[in-house]
Design a protein around this motif. Structure first.
Motif, PDB file in Angstrom:
ATOM      1  N   GLU A  93       0.966  -1.176   0.104  1.00  0.00           N
ATOM      2  CA  GLU A  93       0.007  -0.034   0.093  1.00  0.00           C
ATOM      3  C   GLU A  93       0.792   1.350   0.008  1.00  0.00           C
ATOM      4  OE1 GLU A  93      -4.046  -1.681   2.464  1.00  0.00           O
ATOM      5  OE2 GLU A  93      -2.885  -0.246   3.107  1.00  0.00           O
ATOM      6  N   TRP A  94       2.002   1.262   0.709  1.00  0.00           N
ATOM      7  CA  TRP A  94       2.671   2.527   0.919  1.00  0.00           C
ATOM      8  C   TRP A  94       3.528   2.697  -0.438  1.00  0.00           C
ATOM      9  CZ3 TRP A  94       1.996   6.860   3.645  1.00  0.00           C
ATOM     10  CH2 TRP A  94       1.340   6.772   4.793  1.00  0.00           C
ATOM     11  N   PHE A  95       3.851   1.581  -0.753  1.00  0.00           N
ATOM     12  CA  PHE A  95       4.799   1.571  -2.240  1.00  0.00           C
ATOM     13  C   PHE A  95       3.942   2.336  -3.237  1.00  0.00           C
ATOM     14  CE2 PHE A  95       5.582   0.195  -6.451  1.00  0.00           C
ATOM     15  CZ  PHE A  95       6.915   0.479  -6.554  1.00  0.00           C
ATOM     16  N   ALA A  96       2.573   1.823  -3.233  1.00  0.00           N
ATOM     17  CA  ALA A  96       1.524   2.346  -4.292  1.00  0.00           C
ATOM     18  C   ALA A  96       1.283   3.848  -3.986  1.00  0.00           C
ATOM     19  CB  ALA A  96       0.081   1.440  -4.311  1.00  0.00           C
ATOM     20  N   ARG A  97       1.338   4.227  -2.685  1.00  0.00           N
ATOM     21  CA  ARG A  97       1.137   5.669  -2.150  1.00  0.00           C
ATOM     22  C   ARG A  97       2.158   6.241  -2.764  1.00  0.00           C
ATOM     23  NH1 ARG A  97      -2.812   7.160   1.913  1.00  0.00           N
ATOM     24  NH2 ARG A  97      -1.310   8.908   2.252  1.00  0.00           N
ATOM     25  N   GLY A  98       3.490   6.029  -2.701  1.00  0.00           N
ATOM     26  CA  GLY A  98       4.301   6.817  -3.260  1.00  0.00           C
ATOM     27  C   GLY A  98       4.390   7.073  -4.663  1.00  0.00           C
ATOM     28  N   TYR A  99       3.879   5.813  -5.369  1.00  0.00           N
ATOM     29  CA  TYR A  99       3.752   6.039  -6.731  1.00  0.00           C
ATOM     30  C   TYR A  99       2.573   6.999  -7.089  1.00  0.00           C
ATOM     31  CZ  TYR A  99       3.149   4.618 -11.622  1.00  0.00           C
ATOM     32  OH  TYR A  99       2.822   4.540 -12.836  1.00  0.00           O
ATOM     33  N   LYS A 100       1.588   6.958  -6.583  1.00  0.00           N
ATOM     34  CA  LYS A 100       0.194   7.747  -6.740  1.00  0.00           C
ATOM     35  C   LYS A 100       0.730   9.223  -6.450  1.00  0.00           C
ATOM     36  CE  LYS A 100      -4.458   8.452  -4.996  1.00  0.00           C
ATOM     37  NZ  LYS A 100      -5.330   8.208  -4.094  1.00  0.00           N
ATOM     38  N   TYR A 101       1.511   9.723  -5.225  1.00  0.00           N
ATOM     39  CA  TYR A 101       1.635  11.129  -4.947  1.00  0.00           C
ATOM     40  C   TYR A 101       2.913  11.576  -5.431  1.00  0.00           C
ATOM     41  CZ  TYR A 101      -2.493  10.690  -2.184  1.00  0.00           C
ATOM     42  OH  TYR A 101      -3.928  10.454  -1.677  1.00  0.00           O
ATOM     43  N   ALA A 102       3.840  10.642  -6.411  1.00  0.00           N
ATOM     44  CA  ALA A 102       4.988  10.872  -6.701  1.00  0.00           C
ATOM     45  C   ALA A 102       5.871  11.407  -5.720  1.00  0.00           C
ATOM     46  CB  ALA A 102       4.788  12.185  -7.921  1.00  0.00           C
ATOM     47  N   GLY A 103       5.920  10.994  -4.526  1.00  0.00           N
ATOM     48  CA  GLY A 103       7.050  11.341  -3.579  1.00  0.00           C
ATOM     49  C   GLY A 103       6.937  12.696  -2.969  1.00  0.00           C
ATOM     50  N   ASP A 104       5.242  13.258  -3.055  1.00  0.00           N
ATOM     51  CA  ASP A 104       4.945  14.436  -2.292  1.00  0.00           C
ATOM     52  C   ASP A 104       5.546  14.171  -0.765  1.00  0.00           C
ATOM     53  OD1 ASP A 104       3.404  16.142  -0.487  1.00  0.00           O
ATOM     54  OD2 ASP A 104       2.318  16.523  -2.449  1.00  0.00           O
TER      55      ASP A 104
END
Ligand code: ZN
Length: 313
Positions: free
Chosen positions: A291-302
């Motif tokens: 999930e957190w990998f996917a979040r990082g992808y989604k928010y592009a590292g914000d």
């Protein structure tokens, strides 16, 4: 991943094939061993008069036990920079890709370089400057700058003391064979996760974590999970960057997600060493990691979205 045409990093140190003990083990501690190895590496790569100069230095190094030459006797965690400086010089002069010619080494060097570009850009967005980590490739075991003797049985790890990532490339095969996460992008995820720890070190998150964990030892496991999930977030952020450059193959993101799953707490148990960020300790469940990998992808590292310490995980 289409990595062959990517630039290679200048921050890779290849210590492979030097076995389970430090170079010239027993003649000093900590960085001294690494220093000898670097000199040897320079020697192997150098030509002409410079080579004889290096042979001279190496002989002095042996006969003095290294310490006098290196200002030995300092605590190892203050010795950061010794080997780094020599290493940087080596790469500048050789102007080649540091003596790394095998595919696995080159692949990791290319991925590291790509993370360097991404994080330099990301930090610049926040008006920060990114100091690149070093990647040490080794086999079996090696000295670290402040994290004790690193052993490959502990898996890849990041040492904040010398801002270096340590990887035994045999982990690549272990991922595929032992953890069921094959594919080059599975390994890219592992490296990007360790780079994520370096990002935490650069942003001060690592210090905050260590202070909080000391203040409240009972909460250490939970804090560690939050730290690890944030490193996964940062790995996902880089994966997005790589994807946008069109260098991913079909299935690469799935490979990373599979790797994130397979190295969940329930799957991967490793030893801790010294005060290394305990990569082995508590990472979150496989589901959380994905999930957190996917979040990082989604928010592009914000960076705002990255705060695993103040959010539900
Ligand atoms: Zn980690």
């Amino acid at each position: 991943m289409k990595w062959e045409d990517l630039r290679r990093s200048k921050n890779v140190e290849d210590r492979r094939g030097r076995g389970g003990s430090s170079f010239g083990g027993g003649m000093g501690s900590g960085r001294s061993g690494g220093m000898g190895g670097n000199l040897l590496m320079m020697l192997l790569m150098s030509k002409g008069k410079f080579k004889w100069f290096l042979i001279g230095i190496l002989l002095i190094f042996f006969f003095t036990g290294g310490s006098s030459l290196l200002g030995g006797g300092q605590p190892t965690n203050r010795n950061y920079g010794d080997s780094g400086v020599v290493f940087e010089d080596t790469t500048e002069k050789s102007d080649s890709n540091n003596q790394i010619s095998d595919e696995e080494g080159e692949f990791l060097s290319a991925v590291l370089a790509n993370t360097e570009d991404f994080w330099a850009m990301k930090f610049a967005e926040y008006e920060l400057s990114y100091k690149k980590p070093k990647l040490v490739l080794y086999t079996e075991g090696t000295n670290t700058g402040g994290c004790g003797f690193g052993q490959s049985s502990a898996g890849p790890f990041y040492c904040p003391g010398d801002q270096s990532i340590y990887i035994d490339v045999s982990f690549y095969r272990e991922l595929a064979n032992k953890y069921g996460a094959p594919g080059d992008f599975a390994m890219a995820y592992v490296l990007a996760h360790e780079v994520g720890h370096h990002v935490q070190q650069q942003l001060g998150t690592m210090d905050d974590y260590q202070r909080l964990a000391q203040q409240n030892p009972g909460a250490k496991n939970e804090l560690t999970v939050r730290l690890e999930l944030q490193a996964d977030y940062y790995a996902g952020a880089w994966a997005r960057y790589a994807d946008e450059q069109d260098i991913l193959d079909e299935g690469d993101i799935e490979e990373a997600l599979q790797a994130a799953f397979s190295v969940g707490d329930d799957t991967l148990q490793k030893e801790t060493m010294g005060y290394v960020v305990p990569d082995s300790f508590t990472h979150g469940t496989s589901k959380q990691r994905q999930e957190w990998f996917a979040r990082g992808y989604k928010y592009a590292g914000d960076f705002q979205e990255a705060d695993t310490f103040n959010r539900d995980i």
